[in-house]
Design an enzyme around this catalytic site. Structure first.
Site, mmCIF file in Angstrom:
data_model
loop_
_atom_site.group_PDB
_atom_site.id
_atom_site.type_symbol
_atom_site.label_atom_id
_atom_site.label_comp_id
_atom_site.label_asym_id
_atom_site.label_seq_id
_atom_site.Cartn_x
_atom_site.Cartn_y
_atom_site.Cartn_z
ATOM 1 N N TYR A 73 -1.366 -1.033 10.451
ATOM 2 C CA TYR A 73 -1.590 -1.249 9.016
ATOM 3 C C TYR A 73 -0.371 -0.786 8.216
ATOM 4 O O TYR A 73 0.172 -1.519 7.386
ATOM 5 C CB TYR A 73 -2.848 -0.498 8.555
ATOM 6 C CG TYR A 73 -3.169 -0.704 7.089
ATOM 7 C CD1 TYR A 73 -3.818 -1.857 6.661
ATOM 8 C CD2 TYR A 73 -2.811 0.241 6.121
ATOM 9 C CE1 TYR A 73 -4.112 -2.070 5.319
ATOM 10 C CE2 TYR A 73 -3.095 0.041 4.783
ATOM 11 C CZ TYR A 73 -3.753 -1.106 4.378
ATOM 12 O OH TYR A 73 -4.036 -1.316 3.049
ATOM 13 N N SER B 17 0.856 -1.195 0.000
ATOM 14 C CA SER B 17 0.000 0.000 0.000
ATOM 15 C C SER B 17 0.883 1.232 0.000
ATOM 16 O O SER B 17 2.015 1.188 0.487
ATOM 17 C CB SER B 17 -0.871 0.017 1.269
ATOM 18 O OG SER B 17 -1.551 1.257 1.392
#
Ligand code: NAD
Length: 279
Positions: free
Chosen positions: A167, A154
């Protein structure tokens, strides 16, 4: 359906067998569709059984797309998914470790109140799940000296502060794991690459934006939907010069990396972010 019009045996991924984790929804689902369209046979690996079966049926049924329940935090289930692909089709060419969760709340609050159980959960799915997928894919691929492993990271893995800490760090670690595995596997014929998308209105992306806007996660009215839509279509499209990023854009990047056109590309983290990470 439109997908079935592509004749099997033709396409950029003709003859290839792929496992895609997290393929019941979002980026994984879009990639499964794009892979089948390009001639691959796909194992849809996820833990949402109803959605997973529906995706497999939509993509032409068991010969083209087969649903297998696979929780990526459970090594035996990951091993079984790899064994299933080999048993059904004789070999495994592509392992797309895409399943992921954002965890807790959008920003997770101040670091002093970080929820360490949530941290462990996120790392178990996003990092350990990816490492487990790499391990078992390599087991099937190395003996044939060929194969391609893809992992969804990401933009949050390369930029601080754009997601909860657990995350972000899990995605940074995915890029590290990809580089480490690629270094070992390069001489053994297996390529390993990461793909890093920017914000997409999948179920995870939508949830993150709802939390960012302070909206409830369930029972929201139409006005709320409009606010979420505006974030994706009007705020996030600053990147890419007004183009709204779709799961299909990530899927097409995955087709390229999985294809023989990318045969010399390994250890790379392909940003699909319209320039967000360089801005
Ligand atoms: P999504 O929620 O639509 O899809 C994620 C899928 O993963 C779901 O079907 C879910 O059931 C599955 N999954 C979750 N935990 C699992 C587990 N333990 N085992 C097997 N499957 C599991 O979200 P998405 O946006 O398509 O996410 C796919 C990947 O893309 C994730 O790794 C995510 O971190 C990454 N990503 C998403 C965005 C975004 O904005 N949507 C941006 C960058 C990266």
């Amino acid at each position: 359906s439109r997908l079935l019009s592509a004749s099997p045996g033709s396409g950029r991924l003709a003859g290839k067998v792929a496992i895609i984790t997290g393929a019941a929804s979002g980026i994984g689902k879009a990639t499964a569709a794009e892979f089948v369209k390009n001639g691959a046979k796909v194992i849809i690996a996820d833990l949402q059984d109803d959605l997973g079966h529906a995706v497999a049926a939509e993509l032409g049924g068991p010969d083209m797309a087969f649903y297998a329940r696979c929780d990526v935090t459970n090594e035996a289930q990951v091993a079984a998914a790899v064994d299933l692909a080999v048993a059904r089709h004789g070999h495994l060419d592509v392992m797309f470790n895409n399943a992921g969760i954002i965890g807790g709340t959008y920003m997770g609050g101040p670091i002093e109140s970080m929820d360490m159980a949530d941290f462990d959960r996120v790392m178990a799915v996003n990092l350990r799940g990816v490492a487990t997928g790499i391990k078992h894919a390599a087991r099937a691929m190395v003996p044939r000296s060929q194969g391609c492993i893809l992992c969804t990271a990401s933009t949050a893995g390369v930029l601080g502060g754009s997601a909860p800490h657990a995350y972000s760090v899990s995605k940074t670690a995915v890029v590290g794991m990809v580089r480490s595995a690629a270094a070992e596997l390069a001489a053994r014929g297996v390529r390993v690459n990461a793909i890093s998308p920017y914000g997409i209105a999948t179920s995870m992306g939508t949830r993150a934006v709802r939390e960012m806007l302070g909206l409830p996660l369930v029972g929201a009215g139409a006005g709320d939907e409009e606010a979420v839509r505006r974030v994706f279509e009007e705020d996030f499209n600053e990147m890419g010069g007004g183009v709204v990023l779709r799961a299909e854009d990530v899927a097409r990047a995955a087709v390229f990396l999985a294809s023989d056109d990318a045969r010399y590309i390994t250890g790379h983290n392909l940003m699909v972010d319209g320039g967000f990470s360089v801005g």
